[in-house]
Design a protein around this motif. Structure first.
Motif, PDB file in Angstrom:
ATOM      1  N   LEU A 199      11.993  10.541  -1.940  1.00  0.00           N
ATOM      2  CA  LEU A 199      12.596  10.132  -3.205  1.00  0.00           C
ATOM      3  C   LEU A 199      12.245  11.080  -4.351  1.00  0.00           C
ATOM      4  N   ASN A 200      11.308  12.007  -4.078  1.00  0.00           N
ATOM      5  CA  ASN A 200      10.810  12.932  -5.097  1.00  0.00           C
ATOM      6  C   ASN A 200      10.246  12.190  -6.307  1.00  0.00           C
ATOM      7  N   SER A 201       9.641  11.042  -6.039  1.00  0.00           N
ATOM      8  CA  SER A 201       9.061  10.256  -7.123  1.00  0.00           C
ATOM      9  C   SER A 201       8.153   9.167  -6.559  1.00  0.00           C
ATOM     10  N   GLY A 202       7.318   8.629  -7.420  1.00  0.00           N
ATOM     11  CA  GLY A 202       6.535   7.442  -7.068  1.00  0.00           C
ATOM     12  C   GLY A 202       7.300   6.223  -7.529  1.00  0.00           C
ATOM     13  N   ASN A 203       7.820   5.458  -6.590  1.00  0.00           N
ATOM     14  CA  ASN A 203       8.696   4.329  -6.911  1.00  0.00           C
ATOM     15  C   ASN A 203       8.047   3.023  -6.451  1.00  0.00           C
ATOM     16  N   PRO A 204       7.845   2.058  -7.354  1.00  0.00           N
ATOM     17  CA  PRO A 204       7.159   0.810  -6.984  1.00  0.00           C
ATOM     18  C   PRO A 204       7.999  -0.141  -6.136  1.00  0.00           C
ATOM     19  N   THR A 234      -1.788  -7.686  -5.334  1.00  0.00           N
ATOM     20  CA  THR A 234      -2.522  -6.819  -6.254  1.00  0.00           C
ATOM     21  C   THR A 234      -1.960  -5.400  -6.260  1.00  0.00           C
ATOM     22  N   LEU A 235      -1.716  -4.861  -5.075  1.00  0.00           N
ATOM     23  CA  LEU A 235      -1.197  -3.493  -4.983  1.00  0.00           C
ATOM     24  C   LEU A 235       0.225  -3.388  -5.521  1.00  0.00           C
ATOM     25  N   ALA A 236       1.036  -4.427  -5.270  1.00  0.00           N
ATOM     26  CA  ALA A 236       2.397  -4.424  -5.815  1.00  0.00           C
ATOM     27  C   ALA A 236       2.346  -4.430  -7.342  1.00  0.00           C
ATOM     28  N   GLY A 237       1.432  -5.227  -7.889  1.00  0.00           N
ATOM     29  CA  GLY A 237       1.266  -5.256  -9.338  1.00  0.00           C
ATOM     30  C   GLY A 237       0.754  -3.931  -9.878  1.00  0.00           C
ATOM     31  N   LEU A 238      -0.165  -3.305  -9.139  1.00  0.00           N
ATOM     32  CA  LEU A 238      -0.708  -2.015  -9.562  1.00  0.00           C
ATOM     33  C   LEU A 238       0.382  -0.948  -9.596  1.00  0.00           C
ATOM     34  N   ALA A 239       1.254  -0.951  -8.592  1.00  0.00           N
ATOM     35  CA  ALA A 239       2.340   0.032  -8.541  1.00  0.00           C
ATOM     36  C   ALA A 239       3.248  -0.103  -9.764  1.00  0.00           C
ATOM     37  N   ASN A 240       3.544  -1.333 -10.141  1.00  0.00           N
ATOM     38  CA  ASN A 240       4.395  -1.560 -11.318  1.00  0.00           C
ATOM     39  C   ASN A 240       3.655  -1.267 -12.612  1.00  0.00           C
ATOM     40  N   LEU A 241       2.350  -1.538 -12.625  1.00  0.00           N
ATOM     41  CA  LEU A 241       1.551  -1.275 -13.825  1.00  0.00           C
ATOM     42  C   LEU A 241       1.463   0.209 -14.115  1.00  0.00           C
ATOM     43  N   ILE A 242       1.224   1.005 -13.066  1.00  0.00           N
ATOM     44  CA  ILE A 242       1.098   2.448 -13.225  1.00  0.00           C
ATOM     45  C   ILE A 242       2.405   3.079 -13.705  1.00  0.00           C
ATOM     46  N   THR A 243       3.498   2.609 -13.146  1.00  0.00           N
ATOM     47  CA  THR A 243       4.805   3.216 -13.434  1.00  0.00           C
ATOM     48  C   THR A 243       5.566   2.522 -14.555  1.00  0.00           C
ATOM     49  N   ASP A 244       5.067   1.347 -14.962  1.00  0.00           N
ATOM     50  CA  ASP A 244       5.794   0.509 -15.919  1.00  0.00           C
ATOM     51  C   ASP A 244       7.184   0.174 -15.387  1.00  0.00           C
ATOM     52  N   GLY A 245       7.271   0.066 -14.046  1.00  0.00           N
ATOM     53  CA  GLY A 245       8.526  -0.300 -13.403  1.00  0.00           C
ATOM     54  C   GLY A 245       9.537   0.816 -13.291  1.00  0.00           C
ATOM     55  N   THR A 246       9.139   2.026 -13.703  1.00  0.00           N
ATOM     56  CA  THR A 246      10.057   3.173 -13.682  1.00  0.00           C
ATOM     57  C   THR A 246       9.481   4.267 -12.794  1.00  0.00           C
ATOM     58  N   PRO A 247      10.266   4.831 -11.884  1.00  0.00           N
ATOM     59  CA  PRO A 247       9.748   5.885 -11.002  1.00  0.00           C
ATOM     60  C   PRO A 247       9.141   7.050 -11.774  1.00  0.00           C
ATOM     61  N   MET A 300       0.830  -1.204   0.000  1.00  0.00           N
ATOM     62  CA  MET A 300       0.000   0.000   0.000  1.00  0.00           C
ATOM     63  C   MET A 300       0.867   1.257   0.000  1.00  0.00           C
ATOM     64  N   VAL A 301       1.959   1.241   0.750  1.00  0.00           N
ATOM     65  CA  VAL A 301       2.881   2.381   0.762  1.00  0.00           C
ATOM     66  C   VAL A 301       3.415   2.627  -0.656  1.00  0.00           C
ATOM     67  N   ALA A 302       3.878   1.559  -1.311  1.00  0.00           N
ATOM     68  CA  ALA A 302       4.426   1.700  -2.661  1.00  0.00           C
ATOM     69  C   ALA A 302       3.353   2.117  -3.657  1.00  0.00           C
ATOM     70  N   ALA A 303       2.197   1.467  -3.583  1.00  0.00           N
ATOM     71  CA  ALA A 303       1.120   1.769  -4.540  1.00  0.00           C
ATOM     72  C   ALA A 303       0.611   3.191  -4.376  1.00  0.00           C
ATOM     73  N   SER A 304       0.457   3.638  -3.134  1.00  0.00           N
ATOM     74  CA  SER A 304      -0.052   4.997  -2.913  1.00  0.00           C
ATOM     75  C   SER A 304       0.944   6.051  -3.396  1.00  0.00           C
ATOM     76  N   ALA A 305       2.235   5.786  -3.213  1.00  0.00           N
ATOM     77  CA  ALA A 305       3.250   6.720  -3.722  1.00  0.00           C
ATOM     78  C   ALA A 305       3.165   6.821  -5.240  1.00  0.00           C
ATOM     79  N   CYS A 306       2.970   5.684  -5.893  1.00  0.00           N
ATOM     80  CA  CYS A 306       2.894   5.663  -7.363  1.00  0.00           C
ATOM     81  C   CYS A 306       1.583   6.269  -7.856  1.00  0.00           C
ATOM     82  N   VAL A 307       0.477   5.960  -7.178  1.00  0.00           N
ATOM     83  CA  VAL A 307      -0.825   6.534  -7.552  1.00  0.00           C
ATOM     84  C   VAL A 307      -0.784   8.055  -7.396  1.00  0.00           C
ATOM     85  N   LEU A 308      -0.194   8.521  -6.296  1.00  0.00           N
ATOM     86  CA  LEU A 308      -0.094   9.964  -6.067  1.00  0.00           C
ATOM     87  C   LEU A 308       0.714  10.644  -7.163  1.00  0.00           C
TER      88      LEU A 308
END
Length: 328
Positions: free
Chosen positions: A242-247, A140-153, A74-82
Motif C-alpha cells: 500500500l506504500n503506507s501505514g494503514n490502520p 489495544t493494538l487496533a486503537g494504537l494503529a488509529n492513534l498513531i495515524t489519526d485514522g489516516t494512512p 498486530m499486522v495493522a499496528a506494525s505497519a503504522c508504527v513502521l
C-alpha cells in the motif's frame, strides 16, 4: 485388507486435507478458465504469503496449548508504527535513506517481540489465558494503529520500498520467498530441535513436561514471540503493498489464520499438528477464494460459501481421522 490397502488408508488419514485440496484443484481446473496458469498460481501464493507466515507461528502456538487473537491488529499496528518511525527518523524526508527504513524495521520487530513477551509474562506470572490477554491486545493494538495515524494512512516510505510487497525475483513475487523461508524455519524448529519437541510435549501435557524438566513458561513465551514477529513481517509486506501505514488493513485476519491452522489438522486442545498441515490449510483457503472470484461469486456470497466449506472440510477431516483415533 491387503498391505497396500492399509498403506493407502493410513496415508488418507494422515493427509486427508491434502486429498481434499487436490480434489478442489481438479474441480476448479475444469470449471474456471485461467485457474491453472502460472501467473494465477503465483498470485495465489502471493495472496496467502502473509496469512501463511502467521499461520506457521500460530501452529506452534496452538500446539503448545495457547492462542493469539491479536495477529490481525498486530499486522495493522506494525505497519503504522513502521511508517511513523520512518517519518520520525528521517525527519519527514520525501525519500528516506535505506538506514532510516532498516532502523525503523528493527525497532518495529522489537515492538512486536515485546508484545509477545508481555503476553507470555501475563500467562506465566498471573495465569491469564492467552485467549483473554490477546483479545485485550487486539483492541489495544487496533486503537494504537488509529492513534498513531489519526485514522489516516501515513505515507513515508522511499520509492524502492514497494519491492518488498510487489517486487519479483525470477518472476516469483518476493512475498512468496518470505513464505518459503518462514515455512523452512518453523518446520525445522518443530521437527528437528529440542524446542520443537518441547512444544509438542507441553501441548500434550504441560504438567508432565514441567516434571520432566522442560522450560514450560519459556517455551510458551517463545511461541508467542515467534507469532508476533511473523505478524510484524506481515505488516511490513502490507505497508509495502500500500506504500503506507494503514490502520484498516488485516481486519479479521486472525480468523483466517486460525481457520487455516485448524483445517490443516492442528488440535485446538494442543499437542497435535504440523507446519505442513498449516500450509495445506492456508493454501486450501487461498485456492477457494481464488476459485470463487473466477467463478464470479458475489463477494457477500463468498463469505457464506467459504464458511460452509471450511466447516465441511473440518468435519471431513475429523471423520477420516476418527479410525486412527479409535485405534490409538
Amino acid at each position: 485388507m491387503t498391505r497396500s490397502g492399509n498403506t493407502f488408508a493410513t496415508f488418507a488419514r494422515r493427509n486427508s486435507m491434502l486429498i481434499i485440496l487436490i480434489a478442489l484443484y481438479i474441480l476448479v481446473a475444469f470449471t474456471a478458465r485461467g485457474f491453472m496458469s502460472i501467473d494465477n498460481q503465483l498470485n495465489i501464493l502471493r495472496t496467502i504469503a502473509v496469512p501463511g507466515m502467521i499461520a506457521f507461528g500460530m501452529t506452534l502456538l496452538i500446539i503448545v496449548g495457547e492462542i493469539d487473537l491479536s495477529v490481525g491488529s498486530m499486522v495493522a499496528a506494525s505497519a503504522c508504527v513502521l511508517a511513523w518511525l520512518v517519518s520520525l527518523i528521517s525527519g519527514g524526508a520525501f525519500e528516506p535513506e535505506i538506514w532510516h527504513v532498516v532502523a525503523a524495521g528493527v525497532l518495529t520487530l522489537a515492538f512486536g517481540a515485546s508484545i509477545g513477551i508481555f503476553n507470555g509474562w501475563l500467562r506465566n506470572r498471573f495465569m491469564v489465558p492467552t485467549f483473554i490477554s490477546s483479545l485485550a491486545m487486539m483492541a489495544t493494538l487496533a486503537g494504537l494503529a488509529n492513534l498513531i495515524t489519526d485514522g489516516t494512512p501515513i505515507e513515508s516510505f522511499p520509492s524502492w520500498y514497494y519491492f518488498i510487497g510487489s517486487g519479483r525475483i525470477f518472476h516469483i513475487p518476493f512475498p512468496v520467498y518470505l513464505l518459503l523461508l518462514a515455512f523452512i524455519v518453523t518446520h525445522v524448529l518443530a521437527n528437528y530441535t529440542s524446542f520443537g519437541r518441547s512444544v509438542y510435549a507441553i501441548g500434550g501435557n504441560a504438567e508432565a513436561a514441567r516434571l520432566s524438566g522442560l522450560h514450560v513458561n519459556r517455551t510458551r513465551t517463545w511461541c508467542l514471540v515467534i507469532t508476533s514477529l511473523f505478524a510484524v513481517v506481515g505488516g511490513i509486506v502490507y505497508s509495502s503493498l500500500l506504500n503506507s501505514g494503514n490502520p484498516t488493513i488485516a481486519k479479521g485476519m486472525e480468523l483466517e489464520v486460525i481457520s487455516a491452522v485448524i483445517i490443516g489438522g492442528v488440535s485446538l486442545f494442543g499437542g497435535k499438528g504440523s507446519i505442513w498441515g498449516a500450509f495445506v490449510g492456508v493454501l486450501f483457503l487461498g485456492v477457494l477464494l481464488n476459485a470463487m472470484t473466477l467463478w464470479g461469486f458475489n463477494p457477500y456470497a463468498q463469505q457464506v460459501v467459504r464458511g460452509v466449506l471450511i466447516l465441511g472440510a473440518v468435519f471431513i477431516n475429523l471423520i477420516i481421522d476418527r479410525p486412527k483415533a479409535s485405534h490409538g
